[in-house]
Design a protein around this motif. Sequence first.
Motif, PDB file in Angstrom:
ATOM      1  N   PHE A   1      20.336  20.646  11.968  1.00 28.20           N
ATOM      2  CA  PHE A   1      20.444  21.965  11.349  1.00 28.20           C
ATOM      3  C   PHE A   1      20.831  22.966  12.430  1.00 28.20           C
ATOM      4  O   PHE A   1      20.212  23.007  13.504  1.00 28.20           O
TER       5      PHE A   1
ATOM      6  N   GLU B   1      21.644  27.130  12.852  1.00 30.89           N
ATOM      7  CA  GLU B   1      21.792  28.506  12.374  1.00 30.89           C
ATOM      8  C   GLU B   1      22.454  29.304  13.490  1.00 30.89           C
ATOM      9  O   GLU B   1      21.825  29.613  14.513  1.00 30.89           O
TER      10      GLU B   1
ATOM     11  N   ALA C   1      16.912  21.081  15.227  1.00 26.68           N
ATOM     12  CA  ALA C   1      17.145  22.388  14.612  1.00 26.68           C
ATOM     13  C   ALA C   1      17.365  23.405  15.709  1.00 26.68           C
ATOM     14  O   ALA C   1      16.607  23.451  16.684  1.00 26.68           O
TER      15      ALA C   1
ATOM     16  N   THR D   1      14.909  19.938   7.327  1.00 27.04           N
ATOM     17  CA  THR D   1      15.884  18.940   7.770  1.00 27.04           C
ATOM     18  C   THR D   1      15.242  17.564   7.888  1.00 27.04           C
ATOM     19  O   THR D   1      15.839  16.549   7.518  1.00 27.04           O
TER      20      THR D   1
ATOM     21  N   HIS E   1      13.164  25.402   9.503  1.00 26.90           N
ATOM     22  CA  HIS E   1      14.440  24.676   9.567  1.00 26.90           C
ATOM     23  C   HIS E   1      14.196  23.202   9.920  1.00 26.90           C
ATOM     24  O   HIS E   1      14.839  22.303   9.363  1.00 26.90           O
TER      25      HIS E   1
END
Length: 411
Positions: free
Chosen positions: A229, A231, A401, A148, A144
Amino acid sequence: MTVGPHIHRLANGFTIAAEPMIGVETVALGLHVDCGARHEDARTNGLAHLFEHMVFKGAGGRNARQISEAVENVGGYLNAYTSRDQTAFQARLLAENVDLGVELVADLVRKPHFEASDLVREKDVVLQELGEARDLPDDIINDHFHSTAWPDQAFGRPVLGEEESIGAIGVDDLHGWTRTHYRPQSMVLAAAGKIDIDQLVDLAERRFGDMEPAPRPVAEGAAYQGGLFVERRRLESAHILFGWEGVSYFDPAYYPLLLFSQAAGEGSSSRLFQAIREERGLAYSVGSSVAAWRDTGMLTVYLATARREAQHATDLSRDLLREAAVTLSEVELDRAKAQIRATILMALESVQSRADRLGFQTLVHGTPIDPATIVTKVNACTLDEVRAAGARMLEGAETLATVGPALKAAA
């Protein structure tokens, strides 16, 4: 005890790097190749890694079982890895079996079978590996971060690939990868341990000397951008990786930046560990690190913490690094120098570490770097240079991230 590294180049440009060591009975071999994930296009993302898997399914007239038995019958083992810049095939054996080691690594890259049925099965294995990586937040967060920091470019794509790109790879792609990237000028056969240099050169000539020379393919350059980023997952913990573009290993600031990271964020005596974990208990895992490639690098901080502490721990970590770029002390710098020197010198006691270092440095720099030279460069770094290296990185665009909760980017 060693007698120093030796470099020999065949007429076609293939390089042999050997470092005999006195008092050992084994050999570590590595065939290092100047190709990795950043040499792929978007359609075949994951090809370099899948190639590494596929050569072990059959090569040189041996099937997968016979390859394993050939090396394990003499007490040795084979291994391989793929990175963004390189692929390496390793053999560790008793010195008396060095000829078998060279034969096996040569067969893997020069005589792979690439059967369609094996490719179908091995794609499933790689997809399972990809699934496992995605199940581990502290693993997938690195992908990730890269995607990014270096978006929409080869350097930022994952080494393992994606389901769609893995599925699109065919046998013809594997053969094309071999023709394009596995060229003599792109390879170094490195060996350390109980080595007869003349024997090793002769073995390399027999296995690689007939290869046709061709220019090294040039990988797409890396253009850092940075960004955020997130998640979102329902996890008990938060996993955070944030940082900035670093420097290449050719940059004069490389060693000062290593020292800055070591002093500020690596080890249990560092500022990050002491302030975040020991004094406040904000995270069970915290630390900084530096990575470098030919044309870019990164300075990062990883945090694994409770969700409720994630934002506070991240903000405080940023503040601690910024403060270190101004107030890092001579005592902290001396400790960091001692730690890096010890890491370098301790690695010299390992046959495998010596072979890995020899192959990597020869492939990148054209010749191995004397460890004493590195230690001298580390010792020569001044406090002002180390502070400046840290400050220079922190002025750039940040990449953040997270896996777990959403966090705020740096102000």
